[in-house]
Design a protein around this motif. Structure first.
Motif, PDB file in Angstrom:
ATOM      1  N   TYR A   1       1.109  -1.363   0.206  1.00  0.00           N
ATOM      2  CA  TYR A   1      -0.060   0.389   0.169  1.00  0.00           C
ATOM      3  C   TYR A   1       0.303   1.171  -0.045  1.00  0.00           C
ATOM      4  CZ  TYR A   1      -3.514  -3.487   1.793  1.00  0.00           C
ATOM      5  OH  TYR A   1      -3.996  -4.856   1.330  1.00  0.00           O
TER       6      TYR A   1
ATOM      7  N   ILE B   1      -4.632   5.414  -4.317  1.00  0.00           N
ATOM      8  CA  ILE B   1      -4.700   6.247  -6.181  1.00  0.00           C
ATOM      9  C   ILE B   1      -6.425   6.896  -5.851  1.00  0.00           C
ATOM     10  CG2 ILE B   1      -6.293   4.428  -7.178  1.00  0.00           C
ATOM     11  CD1 ILE B   1      -5.187   2.010  -6.710  1.00  0.00           C
TER      12      ILE B   1
ATOM     13  N   ASP C   1      -6.565  -9.719  -5.465  1.00  0.00           N
ATOM     14  CA  ASP C   1      -7.179  -8.369  -5.850  1.00  0.00           C
ATOM     15  C   ASP C   1      -8.810  -7.645  -5.466  1.00  0.00           C
ATOM     16  OD1 ASP C   1      -4.806  -8.089  -7.004  1.00  0.00           O
ATOM     17  OD2 ASP C   1      -5.056  -9.730  -9.618  1.00  0.00           O
TER      18      ASP C   1
ATOM     19  N   SER D   1      -1.742   1.555  -4.659  1.00  0.00           N
ATOM     20  CA  SER D   1      -0.849   0.964  -5.340  1.00  0.00           C
ATOM     21  C   SER D   1       0.321   0.487  -5.058  1.00  0.00           C
ATOM     22  CB  SER D   1      -0.781   1.425  -6.518  1.00  0.00           C
ATOM     23  OG  SER D   1      -0.468   2.425  -7.238  1.00  0.00           O
TER      24      SER D   1
ATOM     25  N   ARG E   1       1.523  -6.409 -14.183  1.00  0.00           N
ATOM     26  CA  ARG E   1       1.194  -5.509 -13.586  1.00  0.00           C
ATOM     27  C   ARG E   1       1.731  -5.121 -12.684  1.00  0.00           C
ATOM     28  NH1 ARG E   1      -3.889  -8.963 -12.090  1.00  0.00           N
ATOM     29  NH2 ARG E   1      -4.513  -6.624 -10.555  1.00  0.00           N
TER      30      ARG E   1
ATOM     31  N   GLN F   1       3.408  -6.879  -9.869  1.00  0.00           N
ATOM     32  CA  GLN F   1       3.182  -7.411  -8.711  1.00  0.00           C
ATOM     33  C   GLN F   1       4.313  -8.528  -8.759  1.00  0.00           C
ATOM     34  OE1 GLN F   1      -0.323  -8.871  -9.687  1.00  0.00           O
ATOM     35  NE2 GLN F   1      -1.495  -7.375  -8.503  1.00  0.00           N
TER      36      GLN F   1
END
Length: 428
Positions: free
Chosen positions: A136, A140, A238, A348, A362, A364
């Motif tokens: 975190y 966003i 997600d 994000s 992505r 990740q």
């Protein structure tokens, strides 16, 4: 390679509950390490929570390593000041080797093994590297926000403190996940007129059939389920968290009830034309989806109770207490009197400082239980790293212990050729 770099066997980037938990187990094993923290240990808990914030999981789930909740209210929900007191005790208990106030600017593997780490206060190197900075990082806020009137206050959920700090007028809360729903409730209870743009966040009951739903799910083994056994597999990472609250002893959050009391609900915010906001016509679908998850969780508990033959209060099914008369898809900011917008649509990750080939398209990290394909590189503290509790007080100890064991297995024994080879670049 910087010949002046300070070397450690293990470098942990991030001094939150995950990094400190790993430090606890590395200390038990006598493994040399350093914790690099941008601000101060557990900084986010002190600065990114509103005044009335409390845990949404019961106190008994606070199981940091060597520092489980020991208070008189295991089934209650600690408030912000109590959480900070609990965490302050954990910091002192661990006494981790933390370097505070430095920013890791770049970390990368070096030829021959190990990692180079450049920070705002010098260079470090390590045989193994653990990313414990969480997921975190960046609030966003959609590009749409750039076109809102300049005199309209806009803040992210991490900046919200209380209703009194906001200007007069209605408050638009965008997002109904865990933070959005709780902030909307806080404003509503303070007598502020709230307009909420909903999404597809799920919800759950606080108490059901005589017990906290968290207790039931623990009995059912849900919190021990590893990600690879979850029906969604890695897709569960997600998922939006279910909205519920521990406020005033714990209760459901029912947006339909709030609507009956005057809160204005809309569907998903999807655009702006002039000063008019546009919403998807999906409010009814969003509310129905949340209630379907709510009743589905309760139905799973019913099956568990029936199978175990437990003598508990009878089952029930939630019935909507309010239905939208019609889908409203437009709202003028000025005509409606909105004075502030709170963006509650999450964060994000930002691992741009880590130059390592372990990320997917992505951004990740790829890993199995925190262990990446790059030898000596690990992650901890991410949602569903291994189980539901991986990013929480309840499960991070298990992840930290596992990674400490992996790190110990890779750590070269002092005096062996492998140890000398790793140490050689820093010996002079």
């Amino acid at each position: 390679m910087n010949p002046n770099a300070e070397h450690h066997s293990v470098a942990i980037v991030g001094g939150g509950q995950a990094g400190l938990s790993l430090s606890y187990y590395l200390q038990q094993r006598g493994i040399d390490h350093i914790v690099l923290e941008k601000r101060s240990p557990l900084h986010a808990w002190r600065t990114q929570r509103w005044d009335s914030f409390c845990l949404v999981t019961p106190n008994w789930q606070c199981k940091l390593p060597g520092w489980e909740y020991a208070g008189s209210d295991p089934h209650g929900f600690m408030k912000k000041d109590e959480i900070i007191e609990y965490l302050d005790g954990f910091v002192k208990h661990v006494a981790a080797p933390v370097r505070s106030g430095l920013t890791v600017q770049r970390a990368a593997p070096r030829a021959g093994g190990g990692f180079e780490i450049a920070t705002s206060q010098g260079h470090y190197s390590a045989d193994q590297l653990v990313v414990a900075s969480g997921g975190y990082h960046q609030p966003i806020i959609p590009r749409l926000a750039e076109r809102l009137p300049r005199d309209l206050l806009q803040i992210h959920s991490e900046q919200y403190r209380n209703a009194q700090a906001l200007p007069p007028g209605k408050v638009l809360v965008v997002g109904n996940g865990q933070s959005g729903a709780q902030i909307a409730e806080d404003l509503h209870l303070a007598g502020r007129q709230v307009v909420m743009a909903t999404g597809d966040a799920p919800r759950c009951a606080r108490f059901y059939r005589g017990k906290d739903v968290v207790d039931w799910l623990a009995d059912m083994g849900y919190y021990d389920m590893p990600v690879h056994e979850h029906p969604l597999r890695e897709g569960v990472r997600d998922n939006t968290n279910h909205y519920v609250t521990g406020r005033d002893g714990g209760r459901d959050i029912d947006l339909r009830k709030f609507a009956n009391e005057g809160m204005e609900l809309y569907g998903l915010l999807n655009g702006l034309e002039g000063d008019t906001l546009h919403f998807n016509p999906d409010l009814r679908a969003n509310l129905d989806h949340a209630d379907r998850i709510y009743n589905g969780i309760n139905a799973a508990i019913d099956k568990h109770i029936e199978k175990a033959g437990l003598d508990v209060p009878p089952p029930s099914v939630y019935r909507p207490v309010w239905e939208p008369a019609a889908e409203r898809t437009r709202l003028s900011l000025r005509e409606s009197g909105i004075g502030a917008v709170i963006w509650c649509i999450g964060f994000s990750p930002d691992f741009s400082w880590l130059d390592a080939p372990v990320f997917n398209g992505r951004g990740q990290p790829g890993h199995v239980r925190g262990v990446t394909a790059l030898p000596g590189l690990y992650f901890i503290g991410l949602p569903w790293l291994h189980t539901w509790g991986s990013g929480r007080f309840s499960g991070v100890a298990r992840d930290a212990l596992y990674l400490a064991e992996q790190i110990e297995a890779r750590a070269p024994v002092a005096g062996t050729p492998a140890a000398r080879e790793l140490a050689e670049p820093w010996l002079s």
